[in-house]
Design an enzyme around this catalytic site. Sequence first.
Site, PDB file in Angstrom:
ATOM      1  CE1 TYR A  57      -3.287  -3.032   0.392  1.00 58.87           C
ATOM      2  CE2 TYR A  57      -3.592  -2.346   2.472  1.00 58.87           C
ATOM      3  CZ  TYR A  57      -3.887  -3.184   1.552  1.00 58.87           C
ATOM      4  OH  TYR A  57      -4.893  -4.040   1.470  1.00 58.87           O
ATOM      5  CB  ALA A 274     -12.493   5.656   6.338  1.00 60.67           C
TER       6      ALA A 274
END
Length: 321
Positions: A57, A274
Site C-alpha cells: 500500500y 476510509a
Amino acid sequence: MKYAPLGSSDIALSKVIMGTWQTGKRMWVGIDDNESIAALRAAFDQGVTSFDTAEVYGNGHAERIIAKALGSQRKETVLLSKVFCNHLKRDQVFEACHRSLENLGTDVIDLYQIHWPAGTFNTPLVPIEETMSALVDLKQQGKIRGIGVSNFSRAQLEEALRFGPIDSVQPPYSLFWRMHDRELIPFCRDKNIAVLAYSPLAQGILADKFTADHQFEEGDHRAQHRLFAQPHWSRVQDALAQLRPIAADLGISMAQLALAWITHGPNHFAIAGARRPDQITNSAAAAAVTLDNGLWQQIAAIGDTVAVHLDDNPKQWAFAN
C-alpha cells in the site's frame, strides 16, 4: 464497538477493522495524508482498535501513516499487515516483515498475512512450505503474534495449514461478492479460522455512494471493478433499491446495513476503508447494529440477486489477471 477473538488465538479484534489501502495513495485519487491521519484517529476514538495494512500500500506509505497517527496508542491497537506475493521466498519474508516493523514503528506485528498466493500477478512460484516456514519462525521469534492468509482458496488454505497454524483468512466478501460461501467460509467455520472480509462495501457500492451513471476519475482503480460492468451494474441498481427501505426502517445507513450483515457471524470481521473521519465514524457504528436471523437471510437473498451471476474468479478487477 464489539470485540471478538481472532480465531483460536489470544488476539482480540474490533468487529469493524479499518482498512488502509487508500491511505497508501497508489491506485487512488484525491487522498490527503492529513485527512488519512484524522480518519485513523477518529476510528480509534470510535473504538476501532484494529488496523489492516500491507507493505504494497504505497510501498509502505500506509504503514508509516498509521505509525504517525497512532504510534502513541500502540499498546491499545492491533496491527495487521501483509507481505506481497513478490516477497514469498524465505529471506524475502524476513526482510519484508522487518521493513513493516520499521514502518509501523513497532516491535511486533499482531497479525502478519500472505497478501496473495505465490504466482499471482506473474510473481515467482514459491512453495507454500518455504513461506510458512518463515512465518512460523517469525512467530517463534516474537516478531509476529499470528499468521493469516489473504485471497486464498480453500485448497490453498488447506495446503498452507500442512505447514503451520493459520489464524485468519482475508477474502473479498460482501453481500454482492459471495463465491467463498461455497467452500472457503464453511471450512473456516469448521476450523475456527477467522474471516476478515475486505471490500465489504464492494468498494463503496453498498454504501450507496454512486449514481447509476457514475464516472470515475482517471487513475481510480475502481473503474475496472467487475461489478461496475454490465450486466452486473443493472442488477446492482435493482438490489440497492430493495436494500434502501430496509436500512431506512432500521434507521441506519446503507453502509451500516452491509457491514452489520458481514459481522453477524461470530468469527466474521469487516475491514472498512476510509479516507475521511466521517466515513469511518459511520462504519464503526455498524458494530452496534443487531440483525435477527430472519432479516439477515432476507438481506442475503437480495444480495444473491447480484452474487449468483458472478463466476468463481475471486479477483474483483478486470486488470487482475
